[in-house]
Design an enzyme around this catalytic site. Structure first.
Site, mmCIF file in Angstrom:
data_model
loop_
_atom_site.group_PDB
_atom_site.id
_atom_site.type_symbol
_atom_site.label_atom_id
_atom_site.label_comp_id
_atom_site.label_asym_id
_atom_site.label_seq_id
_atom_site.Cartn_x
_atom_site.Cartn_y
_atom_site.Cartn_z
ATOM 1 N N VAL A 269 -28.419 17.180 24.513
ATOM 2 C CA VAL A 269 -29.006 18.507 24.527
ATOM 3 C C VAL A 269 -29.971 18.660 25.409
ATOM 4 O O VAL A 269 -29.957 19.611 26.427
ATOM 5 C CB VAL A 269 -29.294 18.927 22.858
ATOM 6 C CG1 VAL A 269 -29.914 20.126 23.011
ATOM 7 C CG2 VAL A 269 -28.243 18.530 22.148
ATOM 8 N N GLU A 290 -40.897 11.777 30.853
ATOM 9 C CA GLU A 290 -41.251 10.529 30.381
ATOM 10 C C GLU A 290 -39.867 10.024 31.236
ATOM 11 O O GLU A 290 -40.006 9.221 32.241
ATOM 12 C CB GLU A 290 -40.777 10.790 28.847
ATOM 13 C CG GLU A 290 -41.259 9.516 28.126
ATOM 14 C CD GLU A 290 -40.992 9.995 26.584
ATOM 15 O OE1 GLU A 290 -41.762 10.112 25.924
ATOM 16 O OE2 GLU A 290 -39.627 9.671 26.293
ATOM 17 N N ASN A 380 -33.399 7.585 15.777
ATOM 18 C CA ASN A 380 -33.926 6.765 16.983
ATOM 19 C C ASN A 380 -35.426 6.587 16.960
ATOM 20 O O ASN A 380 -35.554 5.643 17.143
ATOM 21 C CB ASN A 380 -33.579 7.730 18.299
ATOM 22 C CG ASN A 380 -32.010 8.021 18.481
ATOM 23 O OD1 ASN A 380 -31.264 6.962 18.094
ATOM 24 N ND2 ASN A 380 -31.914 9.012 19.161
#
Ligand code: COA
Length: 502
Positions: A269, A290, A380
């Site tokens: 997404v 990141e 996750n």
């Protein structure tokens, strides 16, 4: 010139080349390992296999600390070999996820900027071995990382011993892309002197005492490619609504025309949302993020993004070939930093970022669950989403309005696990539209979120819940006995819609 001559420039260290099996034999039961690797980039290619083989005849358990998730199936192999005691701070592997949810080992789901700080404070166990992938080692022992920096600097600083895997498949041209900076301990610290994404404040490699380097292994294998799926109709709609919101902010003079530095989270997404910027009129954008995924490379190639700062480059197979065979073309427009710096609250607040992260689900008041499916099962991890959302100028969360073919509404009355509270969530965007929550009280938020962001097949039911809750009163009205009924319904009957029909 032999590879060891071009990639190890310190003569003494050339004597420390060993096999992966020898290095694996040094690891003792109960040790803590700090492994390089961040979202499939720059992870180890030889020692994980050697550790798993050793465990077949000599069982042991270790703590495994990393930057983020690992590629090359390392997390799967470690979970199957049952060699983990504790894993932190992030993972994204189905087999490891299964082990975590079965309770086979511990997983500490940590803000990604926190691990280095906790090592510095002595809060986490001492790292026995930092095991780091490198492009090369310089005369003075400086280790040049590969496609990620992650937590490697902190692991090297705090480890008793260091093992280096020099990966011949990683291009030497990566040298010069890294910027290594470690803040001093808290209480003795100056402001971090970074005021724009393209600045460099540190060194080009990880400076260590060469005596700490116990062994060096040579490997020759590229990172495993990312598996993000290409944009689909819903993710394109999400990108479209997000870009409409940003354009409106510019029109109203709340954001400059080239916006402010952008951060985007992991996954399909978030990647699709960044791809949406390709077709927008925005130019001279900057990225302070990141993970740099395919979409950031496409934006650099298209001249939309002038500069990108991250802590790893995680690419699909084709993109990896394109980028690493021409890395000189990118080196002046990309920098890789430790995750403590890419995700540092001080810098995120100073730069005034727009952060865009993906949620599993959100509730009608704007609380976000990024990690726990059904409120209990780890997906996750929170990753960097909390570092960014709380400290950004604009904390945006995106998600598809429905999941599992419409059996799940991603807008629910009450999230069963909160990663980002309503206080950290400025704007939410789904394929249905966007809701700007800034300056709105909970009772103002609910109607807007339901109308603008919920899927039409769940809107009426959400309105019914909210109206019935309003009769009970409160700053944040709820019917606690029904607040999680939607999740219970999915768990027992396989669809939140059954609740809608009954
Ligand atoms: N309830 C249950 N499952 C849901 C769900 C919901 N409300 N919404 C999505 N899912 C499922 C999807 O069906 C899919 O399942 P599958 O793997 O069985 O197909 C899975 O979650 C992933 O969803 P997808 O739509 O493919 O999204 P994604 O690849 O963009 O990942 C997150 C979404 C939330 C899992 C991912 O972004 C993440 O881990 N975020 C937390 C970390 C983070 O934000 N880091 C950012 C800083 S880097």
């Amino acid at each position: 010139m032999g590879i060891e001559n071009s990639r190890i420039l310190n003569e003494d260290l050339k004597e420390r080349i060993v096999t992966a099996e020898t290095a694996a034999s040094w690891i003792g039961d109960g040790m803590t390992l700090g492994l390089s690797g961040f979202t499939k980039a720059g992870d180890l290619k030889a020692i994980p296999d050697a550790l798993v083989k050793r465990a077949e005849t000599d069982p042991f358990k270790v703590n495994v600390f990393t930057g983020a998730s690992l590629g090359s199936d390392i997390d799967r192999m470690f979970a199957e070999a049952d060699i983990i005691n504790k894993r932190l701070p992030f993972q994204a592997d189905p087999r490891m996820r299964q082990g975590i949810n079965e309770g086979s080992f511990h997983f500490v789901d940590q803000h990604l900027s926190h691990t280095s700080e906790m090592l510095r404070q002595g809060v986490l166990p001492e790292v026995d071995y930092a095991i780091l992938e490198a492009v090369s080692i310089k005369e003075d022992g400086t280790i040049i990382p590969t496609t990620s920096v992650g937590n490697s600097l902190a692991f090297a600083m705090h480890a008793e011993h260091i093992i280096v895997e020099i990966n011949e498949a990683q291009p030497g041209a990566l040298e010069g892309v890294h910027d290594l900076y470690a803040p001093a301990p808290q209480g003795q610290r100056e402001p971090i002197p970074l005021v724009s994404p393209e600045e460099r404040i540190g060194t080009e490699g990880i400076q260590v005492d060469p005596a700490k380097i116990k062994g060096i292994i040579f490997t020759n294998q590229l990172d495993s490619p990312s598996t993000v799926t290409p944009p689909d109709a819903e993710t394109r709609d999400i990108a479209g609504h997000l870009i409409d919101f940003l354009k409106e902010e510019v029109r109203l003079g709340k954001l400059p025309e080239n916006l402010v530095p952008l951060q985007s989270g992991i996954g399909s997404v978030a990647n699709a949302v960044f791809h949406g910027l390709l077709d927008s009129d925005f130019e001279h954008l900057q990225v302070y993020s990141e993970v740099l995924q395919d979409s950031v490379i496409d934006l650099l190639d298209a001249g939309k993004v002038d500069f990108a700062s991250g802590c790893s480059v995680t690419l699909s197979e084709d993109k990896m070939k394109q980028v690493f065979s021409n890395f000189e073309d990118y080196r002046d427009r990309v920098v890789l930093r430790p995750q403590e710096i890419s995700n540092h609250p001080e810098i995120i607040r100073r730069l005034g970022l727009i952060s865009i992260n993906t949620a599993v689900e959100m509730d009608i008041y704007g609380n976000v669950n990024s990690t726990h499916v059904g409120g209990t099962k780890m997906m996750n991890g929170i990753g960097g989403s909390g570092d960014f959302a709380r400290n950004s100028r604009l904390g945006i969360f995106v998600t598809k309005s429905i999941a599992k073919d419409g059996d799940i509404s991603s807008i629910v009355p009450f999230v069963p696990h909160v990663d980002h509270t309503e206080h950290d969530v400025d704007v939410i965007v789904t394929d249905q539209g966007y809701a700007d929550l800034r300056g709105l009280a909970p009772r103002e938020r609910a109607g807007l979120i339901i109308e603008r962001c919920a899927h039409p097949s769940y809107r009426e039911q959400l309105h019914d819940y909210f109206e019935a809750a309003l009769e009970r009163g409160g700053q944040t009205p709820h019917m606690l006995e029904e607040a999680l009924a939607w999740h219970r319904e999915f768990e027992t009957n396989g669809s939140m819609k059954k609740l809608v029909k009954s």
